[in-house]
Scaffold this motif. Structure first.
Motif, PDB file in Angstrom:
ATOM      1  N   ALA A 131       0.835  -1.212   0.000  1.00 45.67           N
ATOM      2  CA  ALA A 131       0.000   0.000   0.000  1.00 45.67           C
ATOM      3  C   ALA A 131       0.862   1.252   0.000  1.00 45.67           C
ATOM      4  N   GLU A 132       1.959   1.244   0.764  1.00 41.89           N
ATOM      5  CA  GLU A 132       2.850   2.407   0.814  1.00 41.89           C
ATOM      6  C   GLU A 132       3.560   2.602  -0.524  1.00 41.89           C
ATOM      7  N   ILE A 133       3.962   1.501  -1.146  1.00 37.78           N
ATOM      8  CA  ILE A 133       4.616   1.607  -2.458  1.00 37.78           C
ATOM      9  C   ILE A 133       3.656   2.183  -3.486  1.00 37.78           C
ATOM     10  N   GLU A 134       2.431   1.686  -3.501  1.00 41.63           N
ATOM     11  CA  GLU A 134       1.438   2.177  -4.458  1.00 41.63           C
ATOM     12  C   GLU A 134       1.131   3.650  -4.214  1.00 41.63           C
ATOM     13  N   LYS A 135       1.027   4.055  -2.938  1.00 38.44           N
ATOM     14  CA  LYS A 135       0.760   5.454  -2.618  1.00 38.44           C
ATOM     15  C   LYS A 135       1.913   6.341  -3.077  1.00 38.44           C
ATOM     16  N   SER A 136       3.141   5.877  -2.861  1.00 36.69           N
ATOM     17  CA  SER A 136       4.310   6.645  -3.255  1.00 36.69           C
ATOM     18  C   SER A 136       4.374   6.830  -4.769  1.00 36.69           C
ATOM     19  N   LEU A 137       4.197   5.740  -5.510  1.00 37.86           N
ATOM     20  CA  LEU A 137       4.251   5.826  -6.969  1.00 37.86           C
ATOM     21  C   LEU A 137       3.085   6.635  -7.526  1.00 37.86           C
ATOM     22  N   SER A 138       1.931   6.538  -6.867  1.00 38.35           N
ATOM     23  CA  SER A 138       0.773   7.323  -7.327  1.00 38.35           C
ATOM     24  C   SER A 138       1.017   8.810  -7.147  1.00 38.35           C
ATOM     25  N   THR A 139       1.590   9.187  -5.997  1.00 37.08           N
ATOM     26  CA  THR A 139       1.825  10.598  -5.718  1.00 37.08           C
ATOM     27  C   THR A 139       2.987  11.157  -6.524  1.00 37.08           C
ATOM     28  N   ASN A 140       4.086  10.419  -6.557  1.00 38.60           N
ATOM     29  CA  ASN A 140       5.313  10.933  -7.160  1.00 38.60           C
ATOM     30  C   ASN A 140       5.415  10.742  -8.666  1.00 38.60           C
ATOM     31  N   LEU A 141       4.637   9.800  -9.221  1.00 41.62           N
ATOM     32  CA  LEU A 141       4.739   9.507 -10.653  1.00 41.62           C
ATOM     33  C   LEU A 141       3.405   9.587 -11.379  1.00 41.62           C
ATOM     34  N   LEU A 142       2.450   8.755 -10.987  1.00 39.69           N
ATOM     35  CA  LEU A 142       1.175   8.708 -11.713  1.00 39.69           C
ATOM     36  C   LEU A 142       0.433  10.040 -11.676  1.00 39.69           C
ATOM     37  N   SER A 143       0.568  10.790 -10.578  1.00 43.88           N
ATOM     38  CA  SER A 143      -0.129  12.074 -10.488  1.00 43.88           C
ATOM     39  C   SER A 143       0.296  13.024 -11.596  1.00 43.88           C
ATOM     40  N   HIS A 144       1.531  12.892 -12.073  1.00 43.69           N
ATOM     41  CA  HIS A 144       1.994  13.739 -13.183  1.00 43.69           C
ATOM     42  C   HIS A 144       1.202  13.432 -14.454  1.00 43.69           C
ATOM     43  N   PHE A 145       0.934  12.164 -14.689  1.00 42.68           N
ATOM     44  CA  PHE A 145       0.111  11.800 -15.846  1.00 42.68           C
ATOM     45  C   PHE A 145      -1.299  12.359 -15.688  1.00 42.68           C
ATOM     46  N   TYR A 146      -1.845  12.273 -14.467  1.00 44.32           N
ATOM     47  CA  TYR A 146      -3.208  12.753 -14.242  1.00 44.32           C
ATOM     48  C   TYR A 146      -3.312  14.259 -14.463  1.00 44.32           C
ATOM     49  N   THR A 147      -2.359  15.022 -13.908  1.00 43.41           N
ATOM     50  CA  THR A 147      -2.421  16.476 -14.060  1.00 43.41           C
ATOM     51  C   THR A 147      -2.125  16.904 -15.495  1.00 43.41           C
ATOM     52  N   LEU A 148      -1.205  16.220 -16.150  1.00 48.10           N
ATOM     53  CA  LEU A 148      -0.905  16.552 -17.546  1.00 48.10           C
ATOM     54  C   LEU A 148      -2.117  16.279 -18.437  1.00 48.10           C
ATOM     55  N   LYS A 149      -2.777  15.144 -18.231  1.00 49.46           N
ATOM     56  CA  LYS A 149      -3.965  14.830 -19.028  1.00 49.46           C
ATOM     57  C   LYS A 149      -5.088  15.826 -18.757  1.00 49.46           C
ATOM     58  N   ALA A 150      -5.148  16.347 -17.521  1.00 47.16           N
ATOM     59  CA  ALA A 150      -6.230  17.268 -17.168  1.00 47.16           C
ATOM     60  C   ALA A 150      -5.961  18.695 -17.628  1.00 47.16           C
ATOM     61  N   PHE A 151      -4.686  19.146 -17.553  1.00 49.60           N
ATOM     62  CA  PHE A 151      -4.389  20.555 -17.799  1.00 49.60           C
ATOM     63  C   PHE A 151      -3.706  20.830 -19.136  1.00 49.60           C
ATOM     64  N   LEU A 152      -3.028  19.840 -19.713  1.00 49.41           N
ATOM     65  CA  LEU A 152      -2.288  20.071 -20.951  1.00 49.41           C
ATOM     66  C   LEU A 152      -3.176  20.502 -22.113  1.00 49.41           C
ATOM     67  N   PRO A 153      -4.396  19.959 -22.268  1.00 48.78           N
ATOM     68  CA  PRO A 153      -5.264  20.453 -23.351  1.00 48.78           C
ATOM     69  C   PRO A 153      -5.559  21.947 -23.238  1.00 48.78           C
ATOM     70  N   ALA A 154      -5.697  22.446 -21.997  1.00 50.90           N
ATOM     71  CA  ALA A 154      -5.944  23.878 -21.805  1.00 50.90           C
ATOM     72  C   ALA A 154      -4.718  24.693 -22.190  1.00 50.90           C
ATOM     73  N   LEU A 155      -3.524  24.211 -21.806  1.00 53.94           N
ATOM     74  CA  LEU A 155      -2.300  24.913 -22.192  1.00 53.94           C
ATOM     75  C   LEU A 155      -2.134  24.926 -23.707  1.00 53.94           C
ATOM     76  N   ALA A 156      -2.559  23.854 -24.360  1.00 50.73           N
ATOM     77  CA  ALA A 156      -2.405  23.743 -25.806  1.00 50.73           C
ATOM     78  C   ALA A 156      -3.287  24.737 -26.550  1.00 50.73           C
ATOM     79  N   ARG A 157      -4.472  25.023 -26.017  1.00 47.77           N
ATOM     80  CA  ARG A 157      -5.361  25.968 -26.715  1.00 47.77           C
ATOM     81  C   ARG A 157      -5.243  27.392 -26.213  1.00 47.77           C
ATOM     82  N   SER A 158      -4.371  27.624 -25.218  1.00 51.46           N
ATOM     83  CA  SER A 158      -4.175  28.979 -24.711  1.00 51.46           C
ATOM     84  C   SER A 158      -3.533  29.847 -25.779  1.00 51.46           C
TER      85      SER A 158
END
Length: 363
Positions: free
Chosen positions: A182-209
């Motif tokens: 559980a700690e490993i999954e939490k660490s990888l989710s916060t430190n790595l996977l979250s970057h994919f989540y935020t990029l997928k959520a915000f990058l389209p907005a940056l692209a059309r700015s």
């Protein structure tokens, strides 16, 4: 059970602020600066020294060499990072994950005071309660649905995001054998996977700015070197460094108006690594958050693509992996990289036992 733990003694002495970074900074603004270098032959000439005199020839040669180095450095940066985008802070909407404390909060407060629109995403409340020009959104960046929801809300409340700073991080500080799944999954989710989540959520907005955009990734030198008791953290940081470089290559082709900034600092003086003592304050000084923040803000303000490494050794860390394995082992022992986490303490000032949870926050 956690055991009481006092902060390791600090090295208080008259030379404590002295480091190789300080010496290099002084040299770059004096002996290794073209303007200063050319003053020397001019001073010789003012003393009526002949052009063919040895001191004159040496000083001219040195000044020409330093000038060429600066010119080649400028050309190198232009080839590597391209032209900057125009930045108008009144038009910028800056999103910072893990911005409730540490480095993220510092950047948020600076931009808020300068008139930019800032959104802070964090799972915990802001340390200072509120900050001028900063809007806080409670968000767990490991939850992709929550990130998508908050991204949509930010666009409604503040406008189209133009800058994304991925800063959220977690440190467990345990040996792999003592980490549970559980700690490993939490660490990888916060430190790595979250970057994919935020990029997928915000990058389209940056692209059309209309004003373009900037993506800032906060990685670490640990992603290059690894370290004992940081297996999960090092794996994630190595992953986001590779993610950032691949993303930058994609954006150069598809969205050249978006700039990318990769930050690979050494140990920063924030609670994320509270209690960890640098083994060599001269060669590997602990970096103050304000120094890292200044470099990030400078890159964003100038609209540059950039690769920021601080302190000095962080800019050359990739050469470490070129060394023979035996030399690498000796360097690791001298640097103490694999023993530094033994003094790691939690935010509450207690030593992290092998069964304690990790420390979660932004840098």
């Amino acid at each position: 059970m956690s055991t009481p733990f006092t902060t390791p003694p600090q090295r208080d002495s008259w030379f404590a602020p002295l480091s190789i970074d300080l010496l290099v900074k002084v040299l770059r603004t004096s002996f290794f600066h073209p303007f200063i270098a050319w003053i020397v032959p001019l001073c010789f000439r003012a003393q009526n020294m002949h052009w063919d005199a040895t001191p004159m020839l040496v000083s001219i040669g040195w000044a020409a060499f330093i000038s060429l180095c600066w010119i080649f450095g400028t050309i190198n940066n232009r080839l590597a990072f391209g032209l900057p985008r125009e930045v108008d802070l009144s038009e910028e909407v800056i999103v910072i994950t893990g911005g409730a404390s540490g480095l993220g909060l510092l950047i948020a407060e600076v931009y808020g005071m300068r008139g930019a629109t800032v959104a802070v995403l964090d799972i915990k409340d802001m340390e200072n309660g509120e900050a001028r020009g900063v809007t806080y959104y409670k968000c767990d960046v490991t939850d992709k649905d929550e990130v998508a929801r908050v991204a949509a809300q930010i666009e409604i409340d503040l406008g189209t995001p133009t800058v994304l700073i991925n800063n959220a991080a977690i440190v467990n500080g345990k040996r792999l054998l003592d980490l549970d799944i559980a700690e490993i999954e939490k660490s990888l989710s916060t430190n790595l996977l979250s970057h994919f989540y935020t990029l997928k959520a915000f990058l389209p907005a940056l692209a059309r700015s209309e004003v373009g955009g900037t993506v800032v990734t906060i990685s670490s030198v640990i992603g290059q070197t690894g370290a004992a008791r940081l297996t999960d953290y090092a794996a994630a940081k190595g992953g986001i460094t590779a993610l950032h470089k691949s993303l930058a290559a994609e954006l150069r082709e598809s969205h050249p108006q978006i700039r990318t900034v990769l930050v690979t600092p050494g140990q920063i003086s924030t609670p994320l690594f509270y209690g960890v003592q640098t083994p060599n304050a001269f060669l590997a000084p602990v970096v103050e958050p304000v120094d890292v923040a200044k470099e990030i803000i400078k890159a964003i303000d100038n609209g540059h693509n950039a690769a920021i490494g601080t302190p000095l050794y962080a800019r050359w860390i990739e050469w470490y992996n070129v060394l023979p394995l035996g030399v690498q082992a000796v360097v690791r022992r001298i640097a103490g990289v694999d023993t530094a986490m033994k003094t790691f303490v939690g935010r509450n000032g207690t030593k992290m036992s092998e069964k304690n949870g990790g420390l979660i926050q932004g840098f």
